[in-house]
Design an enzyme around this catalytic site. Structure first.
Site, short mmCIF file in Angstrom:
data_model
loop_
_atom_site.label_atom_id
_atom_site.label_comp_id
_atom_site.label_asym_id
_atom_site.label_seq_id
_atom_site.Cartn_x
_atom_site.Cartn_y
_atom_site.Cartn_z
N CYS A 264 37.76 37.42 -19.17
CA CYS A 264 36.83 37.88 -18.14
C CYS A 264 37.14 37.38 -16.74
O CYS A 264 37.43 38.17 -15.86
CB CYS A 264 35.42 37.48 -18.53
SG CYS A 264 34.99 38.09 -20.17
C1 UGA Z 1 32.32 34.48 -18.93
C2 UGA Z 1 30.91 34.28 -18.31
O1 UGA Z 1 30.54 32.90 -18.42
C3 UGA Z 1 29.89 35.17 -19.00
O2 UGA Z 1 28.64 35.04 -18.34
C4 UGA Z 1 30.37 36.62 -18.91
O3 UGA Z 1 29.47 37.51 -19.56
C5 UGA Z 1 31.73 36.74 -19.57
O4 UGA Z 1 32.65 35.87 -18.88
C6 UGA Z 1 32.17 38.19 -19.48
O5 UGA Z 1 32.38 38.67 -18.35
O6 UGA Z 1 32.18 38.89 -20.50
P1 UGA Z 1 33.59 33.51 -21.06
O7 UGA Z 1 34.83 34.01 -20.39
O8 UGA Z 1 33.34 33.89 -22.48
O9 UGA Z 1 32.28 34.01 -20.25
O10 UGA Z 1 33.60 31.92 -21.03
P2 UGA Z 1 33.08 30.76 -20.06
O11 UGA Z 1 32.25 29.84 -20.84
O12 UGA Z 1 32.52 31.30 -18.82
O13 UGA Z 1 34.45 29.99 -19.72
C7 UGA Z 1 35.52 30.63 -19.04
C8 UGA Z 1 36.64 29.64 -18.77
O14 UGA Z 1 36.26 28.70 -17.77
C9 UGA Z 1 37.08 28.82 -19.97
O15 UGA Z 1 38.49 28.76 -20.00
C10 UGA Z 1 36.49 27.44 -19.72
O16 UGA Z 1 37.22 26.42 -20.32
C11 UGA Z 1 36.56 27.38 -18.21
N1 UGA Z 1 35.59 26.44 -17.61
C12 UGA Z 1 34.25 26.67 -17.73
C13 UGA Z 1 36.05 25.33 -16.91
O17 UGA Z 1 37.26 25.11 -16.77
N2 UGA Z 1 35.13 24.49 -16.34
C14 UGA Z 1 33.80 24.69 -16.43
O18 UGA Z 1 33.03 23.88 -15.89
C15 UGA Z 1 33.35 25.82 -17.15
#
Ligand code: UGA
Length: 425
Positions: A264
């Site tokens: 995403c």
């Molecule tokens: C993301 C959004 O959080 C959702 O709200 C959205 O619906 C989704 O994309 C989508 O568009 O379908 P997702 O990609 O499943 O969800 O995962 P996240 O939990 O957002 O994490 C994304 C990435 O960011 C991961 O690699 C995670 O490790 C990283 N991350 C997250 C960080 O490096 N630091 C943080 O503080 C949070």
């Protein structure tokens, strides 16, 4: 209500299963026969926390099929949940959307009753009104808002947490132009006790992109501060705590490390940049967020090289391959860049992930050594890189006498490692 869901990936299947749990009758559609068969047996075709249990629970109210037209004809509402992958120049590739719309249009042509079509896939602002609507009208020979309704209802589900996010949303965004479509969606979501925002479809599309872009920027921001903190000998996690307590900033998405991956954030930020370019606007912050994120995974390899020297012929263990915990998804995962860099430098790479090994095998084949447990993987090298913060990697004993390079701030690793260094701290 009778609901059909087109596309049974993470978003479609979780949405379908949750709607079924809320006592709706759901038909999930997918072109992949194996997937359909698994869903009908109550088995999730991919790993998503709690989904297998939920599918078994709703088996009587959720069926899957490859027959999209019949699914549409036999339902009242159709959610489009197909993928919008990254196209050649970073734009959102809408070919799956178009193909779904053609089939839905054909079905609408054969159907006498009113039907509501809802776009849940992430599509660039303007897509529902200017591409989906004309296409549905052209194929069905019917008129939008009179013969059928149309709405845009973005999802905010995090992989690995998708069921929980669906059932407890912060908000529900309903992008509509007519009252009938609005009323149907409000009825469908009536049990949800959260703000419901009624906007135009184009605004709903932008809310989705802006949400993902903001979160991506937040991560790149803390990574930039983290890189600076590292140079200054400051712990960025303490800084994140300090700023996160300010309600205007908020504590979430301030975990510094090797950056964001997944299907995403990278794709959606690129698609938004592409949309901006189409309108001759140069989006500075969006580009910067991607630039920082691009470099972040390599910082882990730099740290390793600083300590280990030339990596040629050296054994290196990578713990975690999924782009985040609780999923088997490796799309755009930092692990891919890290393992590629290690291989290019001649290292012998040993990997372990609780769920994502099969998906990683499809990318790296026999170029690396796949281990059966974290313990086995760690036993093969002196150097350990932590790439995904799975809970089982919090077992301190794993790191005894090891040189640990932590990309995700697993605090427990610090305590027993012989040598420990983290990316941003
Ligand atoms: C993301 C959004 O959080 C959702 O709200 C959205 O619906 C989704 O994309 C989508 O568009 O379908 P997702 O990609 O499943 O969800 O995962 P996240 O939990 O957002 O994490 C994304 C990435 O960011 C991961 O690699 C995670 O490790 C990283 N991350 C997250 C960080 O490096 N630091 C943080 O503080 C949070």
């Amino acid at each position: 209500m009778k609901i059909s869901i087109i596309g049974s990936g993470y978003v479609g299947l979780v949405t379908g299963a949750c709607f079924a749990k809320l006592n709706n009758e759901v038909i999930c559609v997918d072109i992949d026969k194996d997937k359909v068969e698994k869903i009908n047996r109550g088995i999730s075709p991919f790993y998503e926390k709690g989904l297998d249990v939920l599918l078994k629970d709703v088996k009587d109210r959720l069926k899957a099929t490859t027959d999209i037209k019949n699914a549409v004809i036999n339902s009242d509402v159709t959610f489009i949940c197909v993928g919008t992958p990254r196209g050649l120049v970073g734009e959102a590739d809408l070919s799956y959307i178009e193909s779904a719309c053609k089939d839905i249009g054909e079905a609408l042509k054969r159907k006498d009753e009113y039907h509501l079509v809802v776009v849940k896939s992430t599509v660039p602002p303007g897509t529902t009104e200017h591409r989906i609507k004309p296409l549905l009208e052209e194929v069905s020979k019917k008129e939008t808002y009179k013969d059928f309704g149309l709405a845009m209802n973005p999802e905010f589900l995090r992989e690995g947490n998708a069921i929980e996010d669906f059932m407890n949303p912060d908000r529900i965004v309903i992008g509509v132009k007519d009252d009938r479509s609005k009323e149907i969606l409000l009825e469908l979501y009536k049990d949800f006790n959260c703000p419901k925002l009624i906007v135009s479809p184009t605004t709903a599309e932008m809310i989705k992109y802006a949400s993902n872009a903001f979160l991506a920027i937040k991560i790149s921001f803390i990574n930039e501060i983290g890189n600076l903190c590292k140079a200054l000998g400051i712990d960025v996690y303490e800084v994140a705590k300090g700023i996160g307590l300010d309600k205007r900033i908020g504590k979430h998405f301030l975990r510094a490390g090797i950056g964001f991956g997944g299907s995403c954030f990278p794709k959606d930020v690129k698609a938004l940049i592409n949309k901006a370019r189409e309108h001759f606007y140069h989006p500075i912050i969006l580009n910067a967020a991607l630039e920082i994120n691009e470099a972040q995974p390599y910082k882990l390899v730099d740290l390793l090289e600083k300590k280990a020297g030339n990596l040629r012929g050296k054994d290196v263990t990578v713990l975690g391959l999924a782009f985040k915990p609780n999923t088997d998804d490796v799309r755009e995962a930092p692990s891919i860049k890290i393992v590629n860099a290690l291989l290019n430098k001649g290292a012998k790479v040993h990997v372990y992930d609780p769920k994502a090994m099969e998906n990683f095998k499809r990318l790296f084949g026999n170029k690396i050594d796949y281990c059966n447990s974290a313990r086995e993987a760690v036993s093969k090298s002196k150097y350990v890189l932590i790439v995904t913060e799975w809970n089982e990697f919090k077992d301190k004993e794993l790191y005894k006498e090891k040189y640990v390079f932590d990309g995700r701030r697993v605090d427990e690793a610090k305590e027993l490692a012989k040598y420990y260094e983290g990316v941003c701290w």
